[in-house]
Scaffold this motif. Structure first.
Motif, PDB file in Angstrom:
ATOM      1  N   TYR A 242      15.662 -13.560  17.208  1.00  0.00           N
ATOM      2  CA  TYR A 242      14.258 -13.628  17.759  1.00  0.00           C
ATOM      3  C   TYR A 242      13.828 -12.208  17.827  1.00  0.00           C
ATOM      4  O   TYR A 242      14.345 -11.493  17.681  1.00  0.00           O
ATOM      5  CB  TYR A 242      14.647 -13.850  19.562  1.00  0.00           C
ATOM      6  CG  TYR A 242      15.055 -15.076  19.778  1.00  0.00           C
ATOM      7  CD1 TYR A 242      14.236 -16.229  20.283  1.00  0.00           C
ATOM      8  CD2 TYR A 242      16.271 -15.543  19.704  1.00  0.00           C
ATOM      9  CE1 TYR A 242      14.620 -17.448  20.668  1.00  0.00           C
ATOM     10  CE2 TYR A 242      16.881 -16.783  20.213  1.00  0.00           C
ATOM     11  CZ  TYR A 242      16.000 -17.766  20.368  1.00  0.00           C
ATOM     12  OH  TYR A 242      16.440 -18.975  20.743  1.00  0.00           O
ATOM     13  N   PHE A 243      12.604 -11.979  18.143  1.00  0.00           N
ATOM     14  CA  PHE A 243      11.957 -10.946  18.118  1.00  0.00           C
ATOM     15  C   PHE A 243      11.282 -10.532  19.593  1.00  0.00           C
ATOM     16  O   PHE A 243      10.967 -11.539  20.007  1.00  0.00           O
ATOM     17  CB  PHE A 243      10.717 -10.419  17.282  1.00  0.00           C
ATOM     18  CG  PHE A 243      10.896 -10.376  15.911  1.00  0.00           C
ATOM     19  CD1 PHE A 243      11.797  -9.435  15.443  1.00  0.00           C
ATOM     20  CD2 PHE A 243      10.325 -11.075  14.796  1.00  0.00           C
ATOM     21  CE1 PHE A 243      11.971  -9.389  14.007  1.00  0.00           C
ATOM     22  CE2 PHE A 243      10.810 -10.924  13.454  1.00  0.00           C
ATOM     23  CZ  PHE A 243      11.598  -9.850  13.163  1.00  0.00           C
ATOM     24  N   THR A 244      11.243  -9.513  20.220  1.00  0.00           N
ATOM     25  CA  THR A 244      10.469  -9.321  21.244  1.00  0.00           C
ATOM     26  C   THR A 244      10.145  -7.735  21.456  1.00  0.00           C
ATOM     27  O   THR A 244      10.596  -7.140  20.706  1.00  0.00           O
ATOM     28  CB  THR A 244      11.564  -9.507  22.652  1.00  0.00           C
ATOM     29  OG1 THR A 244      10.893  -9.562  23.923  1.00  0.00           O
ATOM     30  CG2 THR A 244      12.527  -8.498  22.655  1.00  0.00           C
ATOM     31  N   SER A 245       9.195  -7.502  22.534  1.00  0.00           N
ATOM     32  CA  SER A 245       8.774  -6.275  22.623  1.00  0.00           C
ATOM     33  C   SER A 245       8.236  -6.156  24.102  1.00  0.00           C
ATOM     34  O   SER A 245       7.725  -7.134  24.804  1.00  0.00           O
ATOM     35  CB  SER A 245       7.765  -6.002  21.702  1.00  0.00           C
ATOM     36  OG  SER A 245       6.740  -5.032  22.136  1.00  0.00           O
ATOM     37  N   PRO A 246       8.340  -4.869  24.503  1.00  0.00           N
ATOM     38  CA  PRO A 246       7.829  -4.573  25.950  1.00  0.00           C
ATOM     39  C   PRO A 246       6.324  -4.680  26.070  1.00  0.00           C
ATOM     40  O   PRO A 246       5.816  -4.926  26.950  1.00  0.00           O
ATOM     41  CB  PRO A 246       8.207  -2.961  26.182  1.00  0.00           C
ATOM     42  CG  PRO A 246       8.462  -2.483  24.981  1.00  0.00           C
ATOM     43  CD  PRO A 246       8.961  -3.507  23.942  1.00  0.00           C
TER      44      PRO A 246
ATOM     45  N   SER B 200       2.044   2.835  18.557  1.00  0.00           N
ATOM     46  CA  SER B 200       3.283   2.478  18.408  1.00  0.00           C
ATOM     47  C   SER B 200       3.766   1.261  19.225  1.00  0.00           C
ATOM     48  O   SER B 200       3.189   1.069  20.359  1.00  0.00           O
ATOM     49  CB  SER B 200       4.335   3.461  18.454  1.00  0.00           C
ATOM     50  OG  SER B 200       4.310   4.048  19.691  1.00  0.00           O
ATOM     51  N   ASP B 201       4.853   0.778  18.742  1.00  0.00           N
ATOM     52  CA  ASP B 201       5.470  -0.417  19.744  1.00  0.00           C
ATOM     53  C   ASP B 201       7.117  -0.362  19.347  1.00  0.00           C
ATOM     54  O   ASP B 201       7.436   0.172  18.319  1.00  0.00           O
ATOM     55  CB  ASP B 201       4.914  -1.515  19.505  1.00  0.00           C
ATOM     56  CG  ASP B 201       5.418  -3.051  20.423  1.00  0.00           C
ATOM     57  OD1 ASP B 201       5.823  -2.497  21.460  1.00  0.00           O
ATOM     58  OD2 ASP B 201       5.085  -3.917  20.171  1.00  0.00           O
ATOM     59  N   THR B 202       7.791  -1.024  20.175  1.00  0.00           N
ATOM     60  CA  THR B 202       9.127  -1.031  19.883  1.00  0.00           C
ATOM     61  C   THR B 202       9.617  -2.497  19.956  1.00  0.00           C
ATOM     62  O   THR B 202       9.344  -3.228  20.840  1.00  0.00           O
ATOM     63  CB  THR B 202       9.985  -0.428  21.178  1.00  0.00           C
ATOM     64  OG1 THR B 202       9.782   0.999  21.110  1.00  0.00           O
ATOM     65  CG2 THR B 202      11.629  -0.639  20.780  1.00  0.00           C
ATOM     66  N   ILE B 203       9.973  -2.945  18.636  1.00  0.00           N
ATOM     67  CA  ILE B 203      10.273  -4.470  18.298  1.00  0.00           C
ATOM     68  C   ILE B 203      11.818  -4.567  18.495  1.00  0.00           C
ATOM     69  O   ILE B 203      12.628  -3.700  17.542  1.00  0.00           O
ATOM     70  CB  ILE B 203       9.681  -4.741  17.092  1.00  0.00           C
ATOM     71  CG1 ILE B 203       8.221  -4.433  17.006  1.00  0.00           C
ATOM     72  CG2 ILE B 203      10.042  -6.176  16.830  1.00  0.00           C
ATOM     73  CD1 ILE B 203       7.618  -4.697  15.615  1.00  0.00           C
ATOM     74  N   THR B 204      12.295  -5.118  19.169  1.00  0.00           N
ATOM     75  CA  THR B 204      13.668  -5.648  19.298  1.00  0.00           C
ATOM     76  C   THR B 204      14.216  -6.959  18.685  1.00  0.00           C
ATOM     77  O   THR B 204      13.461  -7.811  18.942  1.00  0.00           O
ATOM     78  CB  THR B 204      14.214  -5.610  20.755  1.00  0.00           C
ATOM     79  OG1 THR B 204      13.920  -4.551  21.288  1.00  0.00           O
ATOM     80  CG2 THR B 204      15.789  -6.134  20.816  1.00  0.00           C
ATOM     81  N   THR B 205      14.954  -6.838  17.794  1.00  0.00           N
ATOM     82  CA  THR B 205      15.482  -8.072  17.040  1.00  0.00           C
ATOM     83  C   THR B 205      16.656  -8.618  17.651  1.00  0.00           C
ATOM     84  O   THR B 205      17.656  -7.572  17.693  1.00  0.00           O
ATOM     85  CB  THR B 205      15.635  -7.891  15.511  1.00  0.00           C
ATOM     86  OG1 THR B 205      14.484  -7.510  14.961  1.00  0.00           O
ATOM     87  CG2 THR B 205      15.924  -9.243  14.920  1.00  0.00           C
ATOM     88  N   ALA B 206      16.922  -9.571  18.282  1.00  0.00           N
ATOM     89  CA  ALA B 206      18.018 -10.080  18.965  1.00  0.00           C
ATOM     90  C   ALA B 206      18.582 -11.177  17.999  1.00  0.00           C
ATOM     91  O   ALA B 206      17.853 -12.156  17.464  1.00  0.00           O
ATOM     92  CB  ALA B 206      17.949 -10.404  20.318  1.00  0.00           C
ATOM     93  N   VAL B 207      20.037 -11.336  17.985  1.00  0.00           N
ATOM     94  CA  VAL B 207      20.756 -12.476  17.335  1.00  0.00           C
ATOM     95  C   VAL B 207      21.626 -13.228  18.523  1.00  0.00           C
ATOM     96  O   VAL B 207      22.485 -12.427  18.890  1.00  0.00           O
ATOM     97  CB  VAL B 207      21.451 -12.095  15.975  1.00  0.00           C
ATOM     98  CG1 VAL B 207      22.103 -13.178  15.504  1.00  0.00           C
ATOM     99  CG2 VAL B 207      20.495 -11.444  14.906  1.00  0.00           C
ATOM    100  N   ASN B 208      21.259 -14.264  18.667  1.00  0.00           N
ATOM    101  CA  ASN B 208      22.039 -14.944  19.755  1.00  0.00           C
ATOM    102  C   ASN B 208      23.282 -15.920  19.051  1.00  0.00           C
ATOM    103  O   ASN B 208      22.574 -16.762  18.085  1.00  0.00           O
ATOM    104  CB  ASN B 208      21.457 -15.669  20.599  1.00  0.00           C
ATOM    105  CG  ASN B 208      20.349 -14.997  21.512  1.00  0.00           C
ATOM    106  OD1 ASN B 208      20.592 -13.893  21.826  1.00  0.00           O
ATOM    107  ND2 ASN B 208      19.397 -15.349  21.785  1.00  0.00           N
ATOM    108  N   TYR B 209      24.416 -15.857  19.296  1.00  0.00           N
ATOM    109  CA  TYR B 209      25.368 -16.682  18.506  1.00  0.00           C
ATOM    110  C   TYR B 209      26.526 -16.997  19.421  1.00  0.00           C
ATOM    111  O   TYR B 209      26.703 -16.779  20.608  1.00  0.00           O
ATOM    112  CB  TYR B 209      26.119 -16.113  17.263  1.00  0.00           C
ATOM    113  CG  TYR B 209      26.470 -14.705  17.745  1.00  0.00           C
ATOM    114  CD1 TYR B 209      28.086 -14.371  17.917  1.00  0.00           C
ATOM    115  CD2 TYR B 209      25.933 -13.581  17.514  1.00  0.00           C
ATOM    116  CE1 TYR B 209      28.450 -13.283  18.207  1.00  0.00           C
ATOM    117  CE2 TYR B 209      26.374 -12.441  17.623  1.00  0.00           C
ATOM    118  CZ  TYR B 209      27.728 -12.270  17.986  1.00  0.00           C
ATOM    119  OH  TYR B 209      28.417 -10.835  18.378  1.00  0.00           O
TER     120      TYR B 209
END
Length: 163
Positions: free
Chosen positions: A82-86, A154-163
């Motif tokens: 997933y991607f997410t951002s504030p 700018s923005d801060t993008i977080t990539t999350a891997v759920n397993y």
């Protein structure tokens, strides 16, 4: 006497030595190892669009940054990414400069305008079937802007891997 001595020596040489029976003791032990399901990611830490050049009307053209993400998981580990951002609001991504903001999109497989903007609310942008190494190539796209305010966005993008 001499014959008796020879007979004793011959008996010692010819007769096998009688040894006490050997005793064997045994014990068992278990060998074990745990291999946890785990994943690591490799991706750029900065995505730089560079400097936008405004036209005579003050507009900027659309800009795209393509990049690669590689996920390595223990064999057979299934995951969702997933991607997410504030600065994600109502399904729209924003780069901000103070109170000014420019919308942008995160797209699947180097396909701005196709494949859909992805947010964590949309579900995973990549789902693994348990393949050990997975690589995908998303894009971040800024559409043409008619009159953006000057600034460093700018923005801060977080990539999350759920397993």
């Amino acid at each position: 006497m001499r014959g008796l001595s020879l007979l004793c020596v011959a008996a010692q040489v010819l007769l096998p030595a009688i040894a006490p029976a050997a005793t064997t003791r045994s014990a068992t032990m278990n060998a074990s190892m745990t291999i946890p399901a785990t994943c690591t990611m490799s991706m750029p830490t900065t995505l730089d669009f560079g400097t936008a050049t405004a036209t005579t009307s003050g507009a900027i053209s659309a800009m795209t940054v393509n990049f690669a993400i590689t996920t390595i998981c223990t064999n057979g580990t299934k995951f969702d990414a997933y991607f997410t951002s504030p600065n994600l609001s109502g399904g729209t991504w924003y780069m901000k400069s103070g109170s000014n903001q420019i919308p942008y999109g995160v797209y699947w497989m180097n396909n701005c305008g196709g494949g859909g903007v992805r947010t964590s609310a949309d579900g995973p942008f990549n789902t693994s079937d348990g393949t050990q190494i997975t690589r995908w190539n998303p894009s971040i796209c800024v559409s043409a802007q008619t009159a953006p305010a000057p600034g460093n966005y700018s923005d801060t993008i977080t990539t999350a891997v759920n397993y």
